[in-house]
Design an enzyme around this catalytic site. Structure first.
Site, mmCIF file in Angstrom:
data_model
loop_
_atom_site.group_PDB
_atom_site.id
_atom_site.type_symbol
_atom_site.label_atom_id
_atom_site.label_comp_id
_atom_site.label_asym_id
_atom_site.label_seq_id
_atom_site.Cartn_x
_atom_site.Cartn_y
_atom_site.Cartn_z
ATOM 1 N N GLY A 107 38.034 40.629 47.573
ATOM 2 C CA GLY A 107 39.203 40.995 48.369
ATOM 3 C C GLY A 107 39.278 40.088 49.580
ATOM 4 N N CYS A 130 31.818 39.244 45.306
ATOM 5 C CA CYS A 130 32.406 38.647 46.507
ATOM 6 C C CYS A 130 32.531 39.678 47.638
ATOM 7 C CB CYS A 130 33.737 37.969 46.164
ATOM 8 S SG CYS A 130 34.275 36.846 47.467
ATOM 9 N N TYR A 131 33.757 40.067 48.017
ATOM 10 C CA TYR A 131 33.862 41.085 49.077
ATOM 11 C C TYR A 131 33.098 42.353 48.667
ATOM 12 C CZ TYR A 131 35.716 44.574 52.269
ATOM 13 O OH TYR A 131 35.814 45.576 53.201
ATOM 14 N N HIS A 152 32.335 34.388 41.725
ATOM 15 C CA HIS A 152 33.267 35.120 40.852
ATOM 16 C C HIS A 152 32.905 34.918 39.381
ATOM 17 C CE1 HIS A 152 36.253 36.477 43.809
ATOM 18 N NE2 HIS A 152 35.799 35.451 44.505
ATOM 19 N N GLU A 196 34.184 36.391 36.918
ATOM 20 C CA GLU A 196 35.318 36.668 36.023
ATOM 21 C C GLU A 196 36.174 35.442 35.738
ATOM 22 O OE1 GLU A 196 34.983 37.517 39.126
ATOM 23 O OE2 GLU A 196 36.867 37.619 40.229
ATOM 24 N N ASP A 212 55.998 44.576 22.381
ATOM 25 C CA ASP A 212 55.491 45.862 22.853
ATOM 26 C C ASP A 212 56.100 47.040 22.090
ATOM 27 O OD1 ASP A 212 54.390 44.073 24.572
ATOM 28 O OD2 ASP A 212 55.673 44.587 26.272
ATOM 29 N N LYS A 219 48.396 42.660 27.382
ATOM 30 C CA LYS A 219 49.250 42.040 26.363
ATOM 31 C C LYS A 219 48.457 41.447 25.192
ATOM 32 C CE LYS A 219 53.629 40.639 25.744
ATOM 33 N NZ LYS A 219 54.797 41.432 26.128
#
Ligand code: XMP
Length: 520
Positions: free
Chosen positions: A64, A91-92, A179, A181, A237, A376
């Site tokens: 963040g 991180c944060y 990070h 991710e 969708d 998605k």
């Protein structure tokens, strides 16, 4: 955000990703799911009791923009640390754990941004795959942890982060300053996988096949012997939602397909072919092109156009579905990012997005939303698993008002036909070049101007077509696609030679922002 909506399955193992305001929370959730464990995003201000109610198997604090030293910086209810659930801070999130659990976070002279070398001194559990030595990771921080909480082992450092990773297994606390991710951290996916499997003990049995099985059960339980209707738009969708509900309740489902005449070439036929003929779904097909063209005659303002299309669509949908008087359920293809979006922020209105194929405001139905927990790409996997054709599963996003927002000025049968023909060429050439899955959207736009040209020995005065092709992760931002010049040339010459009324082709090199993806 973490409710249990109608018809969407609940997983038994779940990782809660706490959103501290980074753009990375969604990405973390996706990476956890790639490790076959269900994850969902929750706000940081839940109480410990609210965390406990959600029965998490593990918790991840996202990064963040805040500093733990600033008044009002987001915190976590300290009771969360006593739940006995393993926590990974990123991180944060890592700094917050250090700050709240007796470590120290220092204010650095300078930050560390971008690719950084991580030196692993003790792999612990999380860095077991990376191993001892130096590994590239992606950093983005100013403050840095200088002292880990008592009892924690510092497992890695970097030039500006003396505590770049720590583990305190007894306290169930794990933290990384970098990070994991993002793709720029090659050891990141293994790290997240270690956390969810080795630390949290998740079995990792959350697969698309298991999602389908549990969704089918949830839909059956919700709908019982009732009747459901679903508006098909031709998009991925609503298509996947319909196929999933059909698998669960068969002939209790009726689909309504309003063909506005503003779809891409061949799409209307394909919807009918796929749903009625192949999937055997009961389908009410309303051919309404004439009514839309009539309503759009003389309308040129973009918002008026969107409104006109949206209103007429709803009226026709209501008429068509009104015949099924015993329907109590309406199937919607709502996706997880929509759920997160509406739960977290009020975005400024740039354009009114009519969800054609969506819900009329005042209809009295219970919603069945089997895709509410899915991203998605997961919806696409479910669609393939259910046997839907690639053309539908990999279909590009398409605006509800259809080609109406790609024809600048008046929408008429003639302008629509020109655009459909040009658009088909763009899509065919993108497919031929093998770029279909790399490009977020590629289409043609028809502006309301004419220019002079020469064809053969004749002067022409005709319309240009604009090609728009963008790459994007989520449509919030987009970059114009660097299409090869020979591909653009082929599109251009085919459009001019094959589409009557067009004598010039331009390529849109505007990113979003400042442009939007669509032209209206
Ligand atoms: P913009 O033009 O706002 O588009 O950059 C972002 C994404 O949304 C799609 N889009 C719509 N989708 N109803 C929809 O369901 C709409 O009215 C609508 N307008 C734009 C657009 O194609 C892009 O993917």
């Amino acid at each position: 955000m973490a409710d249990t909506p109608g018809g969407s399955a609940r997983a038994t193992e779940r990782i809660l990703v706490v959103d501290f305001g980074a753009q990375y929370a969604q990405l973390i959730a996706r990476r956890v799911r790639e490790a076959n464990v269900f994850s969902e995003i929750v706000p940081h201000d839940l109480t410990a009791a609210e965390f406990a109610e959600r029965a998490p198997t593990g918790i991840i604090f996202s990064g963040g923009p805040a500093s733990v030293h600033v008044d009002g910086a987001p915190r976590i209810d300290p009771g969360v640390y006593d739940l006995g659930v393993p926590i990974l801070g990123i991180c944060y999130g890592a700094q917050l754990i250090a700050h709240q659990r007796g470590g120290t976070v220092g204010r650095n002279e300078r930050g560390e941004y971008g690719r950084t070398d991580l030196t692993v001194a003790d792999p612990g559990v999380l860095l077991a795959d990376a191993g001892l030595g130096t590994h590239p990771v992606w950093m983005s921080h100013f403050d840095a942890i200088t002292e880990a909480p008592a009892g924690a082992t510092v497992t890695a450092s970097s030039p500006d982060a003396p505590v770049a990773a720590f583990e305190a297994p007894d306290a169930g606390l794990y933290a990384v300053q970098f990070h994991p991710e993002v793709h720029h951290t090659p050891c990141g996916q293994d790290l997240l996988s270690r956390f969810v499997h080795d630390v949290c003990g998740c079995a990792g049995d959350w697969t698309m096949a298991s999602v389908i099985d549990s969704s089918v059960d949830a839909i059956r339980e919700q709908v019982g012997t009732g009747r459901a209707i679903c508006g098909l738009s031709g998009g991925v969708d609503s298509a996947v939602a319909a196929a999933l509900v059909h698998k669960a309740i068969g002939s209790q489902l009726t689909c309504v397909f309003v063909d506005t005449g503003l779809m891409r070439a061949g799409e209307g036929e394909q919807v009918v072919e796929t749903f009625q003929k192949t999937q055997g779904i009961e389908l009410i097909h309303v051919r309404a092109a004439d009514r839309f063209f009539e309503k759009l005659a003389g309308v040129t303002d973009p918002e008026d156009k969107r409104k006109a299309i949206g209103e007429l669509f709803i009226r026709i949908f209501e008429d068509a579905s009104g015949g099924i008087t015993d329907a109590k359920f309406l199937v919607q293809g709502t996706l997880y990012p929509d759920v997160i979006e509406s739960g977290t922020k009020d975005a400024a209105k740039i354009k009114s997005h009519h969800n054609v194929g969506g819900l009329p405001d005042d209809m009295d139905f219970a919603l069945v939303e089997p895709l509410r927990n899915l991203f998605k790409d997961e919806v696409r996997s479910v669609g393939s698993e259910l046997g839907l054709p690639d053309e539908i599963v990999w279909r590009q996003p398409f605006p509800g008002p259809g080609l109406g927002v790609r024809i600048i000025g008046e929408v008429t049968p003639e302008t629509t036909a020109i655009l459909q023909a040009a658009d088909l060429i763009v899509r065919e050439e993108i497919r031929e070049a093998g770029l279909e899955r790399e490009i977020w959207q590629a289409f043609a736009v028809l502006p309301d101007i004419r220019s002079v040209g020469v064809m053969g020995d004749e002067r022409t005065y005709a319309r240009p077509v604009i090609i728009r092709a963008v790459t994007s992760e989520d449509a919030m931002t987009a970059d114009w696609a660097r299409l090869p010049h020979d591909l653009l040339e082929k599109m251009s010459s085919r459009i001019i030679n094959e589409v009557d009324g067009v004598n010039r082709v331009a390529y849109d090199i505007t990113s979003k922002p400042p442009g939007t993806i669509e032209w209206e």
